[in-house]
Scaffold this active site. Structure first.
Site, PDB file in Angstrom:
ATOM      1  N   ASN A   4      24.877 -24.677 -11.961  1.00  0.00           N
ATOM      2  CA  ASN A   4      24.153 -24.221 -13.155  1.00  0.00           C
ATOM      3  C   ASN A   4      23.423 -22.907 -12.849  1.00  0.00           C
ATOM      4  OD1 ASN A   4      22.484 -25.889 -11.520  1.00  0.00           O
ATOM      5  ND2 ASN A   4      21.131 -26.405 -13.212  1.00  0.00           N
ATOM      6  N   GLU A  58      20.484 -20.779 -14.648  1.00  0.00           N
ATOM      7  CA  GLU A  58      19.481 -20.703 -15.720  1.00  0.00           C
ATOM      8  C   GLU A  58      19.046 -19.264 -15.955  1.00  0.00           C
ATOM      9  OE1 GLU A  58      16.539 -23.662 -14.602  1.00  0.00           O
ATOM     10  OE2 GLU A  58      17.909 -25.277 -15.179  1.00  0.00           O
ATOM     11  N   CYS A 107      25.479 -24.447 -17.745  1.00  0.00           N
ATOM     12  CA  CYS A 107      25.648 -25.660 -16.953  1.00  0.00           C
ATOM     13  C   CYS A 107      26.645 -25.417 -15.816  1.00  0.00           C
ATOM     14  CB  CYS A 107      26.159 -26.794 -17.833  1.00  0.00           C
ATOM     15  SG  CYS A 107      24.920 -27.490 -18.947  1.00  0.00           S
ATOM     16  N   GLU A 130      29.324 -27.200 -15.164  1.00  0.00           N
ATOM     17  CA  GLU A 130      30.715 -27.464 -15.544  1.00  0.00           C
ATOM     18  C   GLU A 130      31.436 -26.213 -16.029  1.00  0.00           C
ATOM     19  OE1 GLU A 130      28.071 -29.297 -16.265  1.00  0.00           O
ATOM     20  OE2 GLU A 130      28.499 -31.425 -16.061  1.00  0.00           O
ATOM     21  N   CYS A 147      26.635 -32.766 -20.449  1.00  0.00           N
ATOM     22  CA  CYS A 147      26.018 -32.683 -21.780  1.00  0.00           C
ATOM     23  C   CYS A 147      27.121 -32.649 -22.843  1.00  0.00           C
ATOM     24  CB  CYS A 147      25.117 -31.458 -21.876  1.00  0.00           C
ATOM     25  SG  CYS A 147      25.997 -29.884 -22.067  1.00  0.00           S
ATOM     26  N   CYS A 176      29.350 -29.585 -22.819  1.00  0.00           N
ATOM     27  CA  CYS A 176      30.243 -29.537 -21.642  1.00  0.00           C
ATOM     28  C   CYS A 176      31.379 -30.537 -21.764  1.00  0.00           C
ATOM     29  CB  CYS A 176      29.455 -29.749 -20.365  1.00  0.00           C
ATOM     30  SG  CYS A 176      28.472 -28.296 -19.948  1.00  0.00           S
TER      31      CYS A 176
HETATM   32  N1  THU Z   1      23.005 -29.403 -16.231  1.00  0.00           N
HETATM   33  C1  THU Z   1      24.250 -29.126 -15.749  1.00  0.00           C
HETATM   34  O1  THU Z   1      24.475 -28.044 -15.188  1.00  0.00           O
HETATM   35  N2  THU Z   1      25.233 -30.052 -15.906  1.00  0.00           N
HETATM   36  C2  THU Z   1      25.044 -31.305 -16.380  1.00  0.00           C
HETATM   37  O2  THU Z   1      25.994 -32.083 -16.404  1.00  0.00           O
HETATM   38  C3  THU Z   1      23.705 -31.709 -16.861  1.00  0.00           C
HETATM   39  C4  THU Z   1      22.692 -30.621 -16.939  1.00  0.00           C
HETATM   40  C5  THU Z   1      21.941 -28.413 -16.020  1.00  0.00           C
HETATM   41  C6  THU Z   1      21.530 -27.603 -17.199  1.00  0.00           C
HETATM   42  C7  THU Z   1      20.131 -27.159 -16.786  1.00  0.00           C
HETATM   43  O3  THU Z   1      20.228 -25.995 -15.984  1.00  0.00           O
HETATM   44  C8  THU Z   1      19.628 -28.303 -15.934  1.00  0.00           C
HETATM   45  O4  THU Z   1      20.761 -29.056 -15.566  1.00  0.00           O
HETATM   46  C9  THU Z   1      18.627 -29.190 -16.629  1.00  0.00           C
HETATM   47  O5  THU Z   1      19.114 -29.622 -17.846  1.00  0.00           O
END
Ligand code: THU
Length: 133
Positions: free
Chosen positions: A43, A45, A54, A56, A87, A90
């Site tokens: 991920n 941010e 994310c 994925e 999520c 994703c």
């Molecule tokens: N996140 C992912 O990268 N993949 C997931 O399957 C669940 C959530 C990330 C998004 C964000 O940067 C952090 O987790 C908190 O939600």
């Protein structure tokens, strides 16, 4: 033959590189693709929170860039004991490149891995074939 242990290790290695200064929730994803290779993503941010990525889609982008075309297996790792499931957005992104029976493993590393098919995660889903693709 790529094992789940290898996918777990790949997801954990890339998770350590995740850029998650805001949530502090680092996630890693390893995709086994149709070319037999493993592609990874984390991920990413952003100070403008809603545009964060994310893990994925990062792994999907790496797959396409590396020459893979279809997803054969997915392993995602994250903190905590709850399985870190993809999520909603994703799930749809994975759906674009994976068949219904593809197994998606979600693992909060203090707990047990959860194995689900794409069809279980995203039932009755819309996809490329609806558009003749
Ligand atoms: N996140 C992912 O990268 N993949 C997931 O399957 C669940 C959530 C990330 C998004 C964000 O940067 C952090 O987790 C908190 O939600």
């Amino acid at each position: 033959m790529v094992t789940d242990a290898e996918l777990f290790a790949a997801a954990e290695a890339v998770r350590a590189k995740a850029y998650a200064p805001y949530s502090k929730f680092q996630v890693g994803t390893a995709i086994l693709a149709d070319d037999g290779k493993v592609y990874v993503g984390c991920n990413v941010e952003n100070a403008a929170y809603p545009i964060g990525n994310c893990a994925e889609p990062s792994a999907i982008a790496a797959m396409l860039a590396g020459g893979g075309k279809r997803i054969k297996r997915v392993y995602t790792t994250g903190p905590g004991a709850m399985p870190v499931t993809p999520c909603g957005g994703c799930r749809q992104r994975l759906r674009e490149f994976a068949d219904q029976d593809v197994v998606i493993i979600s693992h909060g590393i203090d707990g047990a891995p959860l194995h689900q098919t794409l069809a279980q995660l995203l039932p009755h889903s819309f996809g490329p074939e609806f558009l003749g693709k």
